[in-house]
Design a protein around this motif. Structure first.
Motif, PDB file in Angstrom:
ATOM      1  N   PHE A 118      11.178  11.870   8.704  1.00 13.30           N
ATOM      2  CA  PHE A 118       9.671  11.015   8.383  1.00 13.30           C
ATOM      3  C   PHE A 118       8.207  10.966   8.725  1.00 13.30           C
ATOM      4  N   SER A 119       8.209  12.525   8.464  1.00 15.77           N
ATOM      5  CA  SER A 119       6.200  13.449   8.154  1.00 15.77           C
ATOM      6  C   SER A 119       5.714  12.199   7.474  1.00 15.77           C
ATOM      7  N   VAL A 120       4.590  12.517   7.475  1.00 13.64           N
ATOM      8  CA  VAL A 120       3.685  12.682   6.495  1.00 13.64           C
ATOM      9  C   VAL A 120       3.784  13.248   5.266  1.00 13.64           C
ATOM     10  N   ALA A 121       4.124  14.622   6.171  1.00 15.88           N
ATOM     11  CA  ALA A 121       4.382  15.538   5.089  1.00 15.88           C
ATOM     12  C   ALA A 121       5.024  15.527   3.778  1.00 15.88           C
ATOM     13  N   ALA A 122       6.332  14.413   4.366  1.00 19.00           N
ATOM     14  CA  ALA A 122       7.250  14.561   3.216  1.00 19.00           C
ATOM     15  C   ALA A 122       7.593  12.928   2.825  1.00 19.00           C
ATOM     16  N   ARG A 123       6.026  11.995   3.596  1.00 18.28           N
ATOM     17  CA  ARG A 123       6.202  10.616   2.260  1.00 18.28           C
ATOM     18  C   ARG A 123       5.040  11.099   1.072  1.00 18.28           C
ATOM     19  N   VAL A 177       0.533  -1.070  -0.033  1.00 19.64           N
ATOM     20  CA  VAL A 177      -0.163   0.111   0.360  1.00 19.64           C
ATOM     21  C   VAL A 177       1.126   1.141   0.168  1.00 19.64           C
ATOM     22  N   ASN A 178       0.107   2.398  -0.826  1.00 21.46           N
ATOM     23  CA  ASN A 178       1.178   3.455  -0.555  1.00 21.46           C
ATOM     24  C   ASN A 178      -0.291   4.638   0.739  1.00 21.46           C
ATOM     25  N   ASN A 179       0.316   5.002   2.025  1.00 17.16           N
ATOM     26  CA  ASN A 179      -0.500   5.451   2.511  1.00 17.16           C
ATOM     27  C   ASN A 179       0.672   6.635   3.524  1.00 17.16           C
ATOM     28  N   ASP A 180       0.147   6.512   4.467  1.00 19.71           N
ATOM     29  CA  ASP A 180       0.981   7.825   5.095  1.00 19.71           C
ATOM     30  C   ASP A 180       1.855   6.955   6.441  1.00 19.71           C
ATOM     31  N   HIS A 181       2.092   5.842   6.034  1.00 21.21           N
ATOM     32  CA  HIS A 181       3.284   4.952   6.723  1.00 21.21           C
ATOM     33  C   HIS A 181       3.698   4.038   6.552  1.00 21.21           C
ATOM     34  N   GLU A 182       3.596   3.487   4.640  1.00 21.29           N
ATOM     35  CA  GLU A 182       3.769   2.632   3.998  1.00 21.29           C
ATOM     36  C   GLU A 182       3.965   3.187   2.851  1.00 21.29           C
ATOM     37  N   GLY A 183       5.261   2.200   2.351  1.00 24.86           N
ATOM     38  CA  GLY A 183       4.994   2.733   1.039  1.00 24.86           C
ATOM     39  C   GLY A 183       5.785   3.562  -0.008  1.00 24.86           C
ATOM     40  N   TYR A 184       5.374   3.800  -0.772  1.00 28.63           N
ATOM     41  CA  TYR A 184       6.609   5.300  -1.616  1.00 28.63           C
ATOM     42  C   TYR A 184       6.291   6.348  -0.581  1.00 28.63           C
ATOM     43  N   HIS A 185       7.540   6.642  -0.276  1.00 29.71           N
ATOM     44  CA  HIS A 185       8.354   7.773   0.194  1.00 29.71           C
ATOM     45  C   HIS A 185       9.080   8.639  -0.770  1.00 29.71           C
ATOM     46  N   ASP A 186       7.925  10.122  -1.223  1.00 30.85           N
ATOM     47  CA  ASP A 186       7.987  10.833  -2.360  1.00 30.85           C
ATOM     48  C   ASP A 186       9.829  11.794  -1.843  1.00 30.85           C
ATOM     49  N   SER A 187      10.074  12.328  -0.274  1.00 30.57           N
ATOM     50  CA  SER A 187      10.846  13.265  -0.268  1.00 30.57           C
ATOM     51  C   SER A 187      11.882  12.262  -0.796  1.00 30.57           C
TER      52      SER A 187
END
Length: 148
Positions: free
Chosen positions: A131-136, A72-82
């Motif tokens: 490791f913030s949600v915004a950075a993910r 999954v790609n959510n606030d805690h796992e998967g793709y991390h944009d930053s």
């Protein structure tokens, strides 16, 4: 950064090309999508796939792959944009500076370099921000230092 780092290296150019093609086709096993695979695929995309706009397409490529293997790609796992964008910037910098020309040699040199380390983005980001949600969810500018 004094911790020991021993990346898994690649033996053949064809292994890296197969990894990149497997990413694009969502045909890799989940366990093959390692830190080293991320960097190898990034270098391959940047140097051998001029038909792909990495900056515009990398997020979709990785998200689609993650979902194809049940992730999954959510606030805690998967793709991390930053993190991804930090490494894309680092791989570009490495490619511009390396003298290696063969694909596997380039990737292995990248993996052995400072850019290849798992903690490389923490040179630019505080742990809290990275490791913030915004950075993910989207790219956030580094808070410690700009990318080189």
């Amino acid at each position: 950064m004094t911790t020991e780092y021993s990346p898994r290296l690649f033996e053949r150019d064809s292994d890296i090309r197969a990894l990149g093609e497997g990413l694009l086709a969502c045909a890799l096993p989940r366990e093959a999508w390692t830190h080293e695979a991320h960097l190898a695929a990034s270098l391959w995309l940047l140097t051998e796939r001029p038909d792909i706009d990495v900056d515009a397409e990398i997020a979709g490529l990785i998200r689609r792959f993650n979902e194809s293997v049940g992730g999954v790609n959510n606030d805690h796992e998967g793709y991390h944009d930053s993190i991804t964008r930090a490494y894309v910037a680092g791989v570009r910098l490495f490619v511009a500076r390396t003298e290696e020309t063969e694909l596997a040699a380039r990737v292995n040199a990248l993996l052995r370099s400072e850019v290849g380390r798992r903690d490389w983005p923490l040179r630019f980001y505080s742990r809290e921000l990275l490791f913030s949600v915004a950075a993910r969810r989207g790219f956030v500018e580094p808070d410690l230092a700009p990318f080189p």
